[in-house]
Design an enzyme around this catalytic site. Structure first.
Site, mmCIF file in Angstrom:
data_model
loop_
_atom_site.group_PDB
_atom_site.id
_atom_site.type_symbol
_atom_site.label_atom_id
_atom_site.label_comp_id
_atom_site.label_asym_id
_atom_site.label_seq_id
_atom_site.Cartn_x
_atom_site.Cartn_y
_atom_site.Cartn_z
ATOM 1 N N TYR A 109 5.446 2.589 5.224
ATOM 2 C CA TYR A 109 5.894 2.898 6.586
ATOM 3 C C TYR A 109 7.023 3.915 6.566
ATOM 4 O O TYR A 109 7.877 3.897 5.679
ATOM 5 C CB TYR A 109 6.441 1.635 7.263
ATOM 6 C CG TYR A 109 5.393 0.685 7.754
ATOM 7 C CD1 TYR A 109 4.823 0.851 9.009
ATOM 8 C CD2 TYR A 109 5.000 -0.402 6.989
ATOM 9 C CE1 TYR A 109 3.873 -0.047 9.473
ATOM 10 C CE2 TYR A 109 4.048 -1.299 7.451
ATOM 11 C CZ TYR A 109 3.492 -1.113 8.699
ATOM 12 O OH TYR A 109 2.558 -1.992 9.166
ATOM 13 N N HIS B 245 -0.830 -1.986 13.957
ATOM 14 C CA HIS B 245 -0.176 -2.822 14.967
ATOM 15 C C HIS B 245 -0.436 -2.213 16.343
ATOM 16 O O HIS B 245 -0.357 -0.988 16.505
ATOM 17 C CB HIS B 245 1.331 -2.855 14.736
ATOM 18 C CG HIS B 245 1.743 -3.470 13.437
ATOM 19 N ND1 HIS B 245 2.099 -4.785 13.317
ATOM 20 C CD2 HIS B 245 1.860 -2.948 12.186
ATOM 21 C CE1 HIS B 245 2.431 -5.049 12.052
ATOM 22 N NE2 HIS B 245 2.291 -3.942 11.344
ATOM 23 N N ARG C 131 -0.704 -7.317 2.525
ATOM 24 C CA ARG C 131 -1.271 -7.217 3.870
ATOM 25 C C ARG C 131 -2.576 -6.451 3.813
ATOM 26 O O ARG C 131 -2.646 -5.388 3.184
ATOM 27 C CB ARG C 131 -0.327 -6.459 4.825
ATOM 28 C CG ARG C 131 0.996 -7.096 5.210
ATOM 29 C CD ARG C 131 0.935 -8.477 5.820
ATOM 30 N NE ARG C 131 -0.172 -8.799 6.720
ATOM 31 C CZ ARG C 131 -0.263 -8.437 7.995
ATOM 32 N NH1 ARG C 131 0.658 -7.695 8.562
ATOM 33 N NH2 ARG C 131 -1.291 -8.827 8.748
ATOM 34 N N HIS D 90 -4.030 -2.540 8.302
ATOM 35 C CA HIS D 90 -3.949 -2.937 9.716
ATOM 36 C C HIS D 90 -3.182 -1.911 10.518
ATOM 37 O O HIS D 90 -2.342 -1.180 9.998
ATOM 38 C CB HIS D 90 -3.269 -4.301 9.864
ATOM 39 C CG HIS D 90 -1.859 -4.312 9.365
ATOM 40 N ND1 HIS D 90 -1.546 -4.476 8.037
ATOM 41 C CD2 HIS D 90 -0.672 -4.150 10.003
ATOM 42 C CE1 HIS D 90 -0.237 -4.422 7.880
ATOM 43 N NE2 HIS D 90 0.328 -4.217 9.052
ATOM 44 N N TYR E 238 -0.453 -3.118 1.744
ATOM 45 C CA TYR E 238 0.874 -3.075 1.124
ATOM 46 C C TYR E 238 1.340 -4.489 0.791
ATOM 47 O O TYR E 238 0.949 -5.458 1.427
ATOM 48 C CB TYR E 238 1.882 -2.342 2.018
ATOM 49 C CG TYR E 238 2.121 -2.945 3.393
ATOM 50 C CD1 TYR E 238 3.027 -3.994 3.581
ATOM 51 C CD2 TYR E 238 1.466 -2.433 4.515
ATOM 52 C CE1 TYR E 238 3.257 -4.515 4.846
ATOM 53 C CE2 TYR E 238 1.694 -2.950 5.782
ATOM 54 C CZ TYR E 238 2.593 -3.993 5.932
ATOM 55 O OH TYR E 238 2.812 -4.509 7.187
HETATM 56 FE FE LIG Z 1 2.399 -3.899 9.182
#
Ligand SMILES: [Fe+3]
Lengths: 242, 206
Positions: free
Chosen positions: A108, A162, A157, A160, A147
């Site tokens: 991110y 959000h 995870r 995905h 990640y």
């Molecule tokens: Fe996330």
């Protein structure tokens, strides 16, 4: 004549409970008392109204909205599209949909993300759009990477995106995550598993949508979003003064 | 077997996660991407009424401030009208009544500036006390939490408020009352939200 009434109550057996110990962060952040159930007043059936003036047309194109001129982010080019509907199956037009995600490496663009995968200089990782008159939305982006995260020592995870959605009333406000068909990490994820039933988990998995791809260019996934529906009242017991 | 009801099910909620700022407040995440971010100006330039600042912490069950929260506020204008077709009446030009704020990454403090809302129509009869509807999301919160902020100096209206009055435990009502003070000539309301434990804030299923 019918008038618009209250929203259907949220199905708390379908939605995740607050306390989900396998998702450890929930333990100290989950209220212990029961929620107090409110019948709708004007405060709940209203919500912010957004217009196309609030955003720019490029905002839903994550491939372009942060890239340097002539460059683009690394990764699998995808379209994520679908409709925002209510529980009655009616489209919700003109509602704001916001999205954010990791880059293709699972990183991110956030000062608190320290994962060793690199930042992509051409990828911001956020987008937003307003549904059209048919409740339809579309984003173009890069498929996010999986990640690791600190929960158990070895949690990953699934890929995905959000998503945040408004609807027409504050009571419909929702944040969720869109997963991708075929990802083996979905069934292993403690956050996915906060959702009590398999049918609910499946409803967050976007389907590969070959009909919506752009051949030789961009692959597509379809992700419909359902917000709470609203009663039509013919008789008494309607909201007064609204 | 019976006929099938053909309702759809609401999309399941998932946590906003630790990086909610990227999507909903990218400036705070450390980068600039949009022409304008949404939710930083609740009232617009023409709002009438008393200017106030609202601030607080979100505190978890261990007593620690939560530093990755995003809050949204939804409120009426000073005359008690929401900026919505069913909102009760007209609002000032530019008044949206919706705001979005994040907590400071180091301290967990959040704050926003607005005008004090007026009384709004109750569900059936009577009026609701002035209040700001709040929605709290963060890592570890599976479904966004709804609560309401009421004002300490509105004791009379609060006593009549239909929502405060359905809270059976009178001492829990106090968790929804923001404390008023004055600092450098500005009216400040303090509203700490306790997610869990002693004096847990009242949250609503709305
Ligand atoms: Fe996330």
């Amino acid at each position: 004549m019918t008038t618009k009434g209250e929203f259907y109550q949220r199905d708390r057996e379908w939605q995740p409970p607050a306390l989900t110990p396998d998702y450890k962060t929930s333990v100290a952040r989950s209220p212990q008392y029961s929620l107090i159930s409110l019948q709708n007043s004007v405060s709940e059936i209203t919500g912010p109204v957004f217009g196309h003036n609030d955003i720019d047309p490029i905002d839903n194109d994550l491939i372009l909205n942060y890239a340097k001129p002539g460059e683009s982010p690394i990764g699998e080019r995808i379209i994520v599209h679908g409709r925002v509907l209510d529980e009655n199956g009616r489209p919700i037009p003109n509602t704001l949909v916001e999205a954010w995600q990791a880059n293709a490496g699972g990183r991110y663009r956030h000062k608190k993300d320290t994962y060793l995968a690199p930042i992509d200089p051409n990828f911001g990782g956020c987008g937003r759009t307003v549904t059209d008159e048919n409740g339809y939305y579309i984003f173009r982006t890069i498929k996010p990477g999986a990640y690791p995260w600190r929960n158990w020592v070895n949690n990953w995870r699934p890929a995905h995106i959000h998503m945040s959605i408004f609807g027409t009333a504050f009571t419909q406000r929702l944040i969720t995550q869109c997963y991708f068909e075929g990802d083996p990490l979905i069934d292993k994820c403690p956050i996915v598993k906060t959702i009590p039933c398999q049918q609910g988990r499946d409803s967050l998995v976007a389907a590969l949508d070959l009909n919506a791809t752009i051949p030789l260019d961009t692959i597509a996934y379809k992700f419909d979003i359902v917000l709470r529906g609203r009663r039509s009242t013919v008789f008494e017991n309607r909201l007064e003064g609204n | 077997m019976v006929q099938k009801l053909d309702y759809l099910k609401e999309t399941p909620s998932q946590t906003a996660g630790p990086y909610v700022h990227i999507g909903l407040a990218p400036g705070a995440a450390g980068f600039d991407i949009y022409r304008q971010e949404l939710g930083w100006d609740i009232t617009g330039p023409n709002a009438k009424g008393e200017r106030i600042r609202v601030e607080g912490l979100v505190i978890d069950g261990t007593g620690s401030p939560v530093k990755d929260v995003l809050l949204e506020a939804w409120q009426a204008n000073s005359e008690g009208n929401y900026a919505h077709p069913e909102g009760g009446g007209d609002v000032e030009d530019g008044f949206r009544g919706w705001g979005r704020v994040i907590t400071d990454f180091e301290t967990g403090e959040w704050a926003f500036e607005t005008v004090k809302p007026g009384r709004t129509q109750g569900r059936n009869v009577g009026l609701q006390a002035p209040h700001i509807n709040l929605w709290v999301v963060a890592r570890g919160i599976n479904v966004g939490l709804n609560t309401r902020l009421y004002f300490e100096d509105e004791a009379e209206a609060n006593a009549e408020d239909p929502v405060l009055n359905i809270i059976e435990w009178e001492r829990r009502r106090a968790t929804l009352i923001a404390k008023r003070s004055e600092r450098d000539g500005q009216i400040v309301y303090r509203f700490d939200i306790k997610l869990q434990g002693q004096d847990e804030t009242v949250f609503f299923d709305i």
